[in-house]
Design a protein around this motif. Structure first.
Motif, short mmCIF file in Angstrom:
data_model
loop_
_atom_site.label_atom_id
_atom_site.label_comp_id
_atom_site.label_asym_id
_atom_site.label_seq_id
_atom_site.Cartn_x
_atom_site.Cartn_y
_atom_site.Cartn_z
N LEU A 43 -54.24 -43.14 6.27
CA LEU A 43 -54.05 -44.48 6.78
C LEU A 43 -53.49 -44.44 8.19
CD1 LEU A 43 -52.75 -46.20 3.53
CD2 LEU A 43 -55.02 -46.37 4.54
N ALA A 44 -52.63 -43.43 8.47
CA ALA A 44 -52.11 -43.29 9.82
C ALA A 44 -53.24 -42.93 10.79
CB ALA A 44 -51.01 -42.22 9.87
N ARG A 45 -54.13 -42.04 10.38
CA ARG A 45 -55.26 -41.67 11.24
C ARG A 45 -56.22 -42.83 11.47
NH1 ARG A 45 -57.14 -35.49 10.03
NH2 ARG A 45 -55.14 -34.55 10.55
N LEU A 46 -56.31 -43.72 10.52
CA LEU A 46 -57.16 -44.91 10.68
C LEU A 46 -56.48 -45.98 11.52
CD1 LEU A 46 -58.60 -45.29 7.08
CD2 LEU A 46 -59.81 -44.48 9.12
N GLY A 47 -55.19 -45.79 11.80
CA GLY A 47 -54.45 -46.75 12.61
C GLY A 47 -53.95 -47.97 11.84
N VAL A 48 -53.88 -47.88 10.52
CA VAL A 48 -53.47 -49.03 9.72
C VAL A 48 -52.17 -48.79 8.95
CG1 VAL A 48 -55.83 -49.90 9.50
CG2 VAL A 48 -54.91 -48.35 7.76
N ALA A 49 -51.52 -47.67 9.16
CA ALA A 49 -50.31 -47.35 8.39
C ALA A 49 -49.20 -48.37 8.61
CB ALA A 49 -49.82 -45.94 8.73
N ARG A 50 -48.96 -48.77 9.85
CA ARG A 50 -47.89 -49.74 10.12
C ARG A 50 -48.17 -51.07 9.40
NH1 ARG A 50 -44.18 -47.77 13.27
NH2 ARG A 50 -44.68 -46.34 14.95
N ALA A 51 -49.42 -51.52 9.43
CA ALA A 51 -49.77 -52.77 8.75
C ALA A 51 -49.56 -52.63 7.23
CB ALA A 51 -51.22 -53.15 9.05
N CYS A 52 -49.86 -51.45 6.69
CA CYS A 52 -49.64 -51.23 5.25
C CYS A 52 -48.15 -51.28 4.92
CB CYS A 52 -50.23 -49.88 4.82
SG CYS A 52 -52.03 -49.86 4.80
N VAL A 53 -47.33 -50.69 5.76
CA VAL A 53 -45.88 -50.72 5.53
C VAL A 53 -45.37 -52.15 5.62
CG1 VAL A 53 -43.64 -49.99 6.45
CG2 VAL A 53 -45.51 -48.33 6.26
N GLN A 54 -45.86 -52.92 6.60
CA GLN A 54 -45.42 -54.30 6.77
C GLN A 54 -45.80 -55.18 5.58
OE1 GLN A 54 -47.30 -55.24 10.49
NE2 GLN A 54 -45.57 -54.48 11.71
N ARG A 55 -46.94 -54.91 4.97
CA ARG A 55 -47.39 -55.74 3.84
C ARG A 55 -47.00 -55.15 2.49
NH1 ARG A 55 -53.35 -57.92 5.57
NH2 ARG A 55 -52.83 -58.31 7.73
N GLY A 56 -46.40 -53.98 2.50
CA GLY A 56 -46.04 -53.33 1.25
C GLY A 56 -44.55 -53.12 1.11
N PHE A 57 -44.17 -51.97 0.57
CA PHE A 57 -42.77 -51.65 0.32
C PHE A 57 -42.55 -50.19 0.67
CE2 PHE A 57 -39.08 -50.40 -2.12
CZ PHE A 57 -38.26 -51.52 -2.10
N ALA A 58 -41.75 -49.93 1.70
CA ALA A 58 -41.46 -48.55 2.12
C ALA A 58 -40.40 -47.95 1.21
CB ALA A 58 -40.98 -48.54 3.57
N TYR A 59 -40.60 -46.69 0.85
CA TYR A 59 -39.62 -46.01 0.01
C TYR A 59 -39.66 -44.51 0.28
CZ TYR A 59 -43.53 -44.98 -3.17
OH TYR A 59 -44.71 -44.56 -3.73
N ALA A 60 -38.68 -43.83 -0.26
CA ALA A 60 -38.61 -42.37 -0.15
C ALA A 60 -38.27 -41.81 -1.52
CB ALA A 60 -37.55 -41.95 0.87
N GLY A 61 -39.08 -40.93 -2.00
CA GLY A 61 -38.77 -40.24 -3.24
C GLY A 61 -39.49 -40.77 -4.46
N VAL A 62 -39.53 -39.90 -5.46
CA VAL A 62 -40.16 -40.20 -6.74
C VAL A 62 -39.16 -39.84 -7.83
CG1 VAL A 62 -42.05 -39.58 -8.31
CG2 VAL A 62 -42.45 -39.66 -5.83
N ALA A 63 -38.97 -40.74 -8.77
CA ALA A 63 -38.13 -40.45 -9.94
C ALA A 63 -39.05 -40.11 -11.10
CB ALA A 63 -37.26 -41.65 -10.29
N VAL A 64 -38.72 -39.08 -11.85
CA VAL A 64 -39.49 -38.67 -13.02
C VAL A 64 -38.60 -38.85 -14.24
CG1 VAL A 64 -40.75 -36.79 -14.14
CG2 VAL A 64 -40.83 -37.04 -11.64
N LEU A 65 -39.07 -39.66 -15.20
CA LEU A 65 -38.31 -39.98 -16.41
C LEU A 65 -39.00 -39.40 -17.63
CD1 LEU A 65 -37.63 -42.19 -14.24
CD2 LEU A 65 -37.24 -43.72 -16.12
#
Length: 176
Positions: free
Chosen positions: A1-23
């Motif tokens: 998505l970054a290479r397509l130039g749409v990553a910032r728009a995806c972050v703006q319309r979505g939810f930025a996070y860091a990490g994965v929890a495994v339960l």
């Protein structure tokens, strides 16, 4: 998505996070995994976004780059060698690139690519959106018995995506 130039728009319309929890299947957290900055430090390591919002972002970028989009047409045939697509009205499109979203079970997939060969374990997926719990700040995977998984991903400030997958063991529909 970054290479397509749409990553910032995806972050703006979505939810930025860091990490994965495994339960585990009881809901107890087994461990956390960090997500790497694959697109550089200027973007968050991960972002959840709804399917509709992602399609909108990609469509807007494609139109902005000069593409012509044709939505909602019933595709009858595809000539992959010549790049021709025939729709239900009989109209034939000549295209440089064709993207079809048909689903794996579509007869069109078999017509274009040949019959799919059955593989080992088959899976059944269910997807939905639900209100995002306030505590959900990362992608969360729950692993149950073999073939049973649950994925919960924040996709906005108010919503989370839920995916449930089970193995197709020949059980009657509606049983898990």
């Amino acid at each position: 998505l970054a290479r397509l130039g749409v990553a910032r728009a995806c972050v703006q319309r979505g939810f930025a996070y860091a990490g994965v929890a495994v339960l585990d299947e009881h809901g107890d957290e087994a461990f956390r995994l960090p997500t790497l900055h694959l697109a550089g430090r200027q973007l968050p390591p991960a972002a959840g976004i709804t399917h509709d919002a992602l399609i909108d972002v990609l469509g807007e970028a494609a139109v902005g780059a000069g593409a012509t989009l044709h939505h909602g047409m019933l595709v009858q045939t595809v000539d992959a060698q010549q790049g021709y697509v025939t729709v239900g009205t009989g109209r034939v499109f000549d295209a440089d690139m064709v993207l079809l979203a048909t689903g794996a079970e579509s007869p069109l997939v078999s017509a274009v690519f040949g019959a799919a060969q059955p593989t080992g374990m088959q899976h059944i997926w269910w997807h939905t959106l639900l209100p995002r719990p306030a505590w959900l700040d990362r992608s969360t995977w729950m692993a149950g018995s073999v073939g049973r998984r649950l994925f919960l991903v924040p996709v906005g400030m108010t919503h989370a995506g839920l995916a449930v997958v089970t193995s197709n063991t020949g059980m009657p529909p509606g049983t898990v």
